[in-house]
Design a protein around this motif. Sequence first.
Motif, PDB file in Angstrom:
ATOM      1  N   GLU A   1      33.052  32.945  43.913  1.00 36.01           N
ATOM      2  CA  GLU A   1      31.762  33.622  43.856  1.00 36.01           C
ATOM      3  C   GLU A   1      30.662  32.670  44.276  1.00 36.01           C
ATOM      4  N   THR A   2      30.298  31.734  43.425  1.00 39.62           N
ATOM      5  CA  THR A   2      29.178  30.845  43.746  1.00 39.62           C
ATOM      6  C   THR A   2      29.527  29.369  43.647  1.00 39.62           C
TER       7      THR A   2
ATOM      8  N   ASP B   1      30.299  25.718  44.348  1.00 35.72           N
ATOM      9  CA  ASP B   1      30.202  24.829  45.509  1.00 35.72           C
ATOM     10  C   ASP B   1      31.563  24.172  45.691  1.00 35.72           C
TER      11      ASP B   1
END
Length: 174
Positions: free
Chosen positions: A10-11, A13
């Motif tokens: 999803e998000t 890094d």
Amino acid sequence: MKPTLLRDHETTDVSGWLMSEKLDGWRMLWTGSEFVSRSGKAFDVPAAWLVGMPDFPLDGELFAGRGKFNQIQGMIRDGWEGLSFHAFDVPSDLPFAARVDVLQSLSLPAHCELVKHETIASTSTMKAAAWRMILSHGGEGVVVRNPASPYKSGRDQNVLRDVPRDPVQNRLAA
């Protein structure tokens, strides 16, 4: 032995993580003596599939090729012709990057292939590479793994998949 299961990207890094193609096949584990499904059921493989396999576990995928997921069961019934085991991990306490080194040092039989892992410069690089190298050629998506993570059974935030919601539409847009 229970396998690591993927979470959706999803998000997170993923800069510096390792990426490989997400193969659309059947999850298969080599225990060091037999091939089993992710639920632990032993596969009845041809005897030739046992010759030359290492005496330690491998995690991988029974694969028939891109777009051939629905043909796997028939290929098993017809003697395993055209199937291959694609090893992508070595279950152990070593960090994933070290496990990849172990994989790459192996000499495996002809029906086995090693899944290629490459370092990701950034999350956007991972997405671009997924399109260019995999999705545009009929693949399903990518798997990204934290190179410092140990092998863990069950869902793990250190092993993520990035698969488009609508692969057909996304391939047309690429």
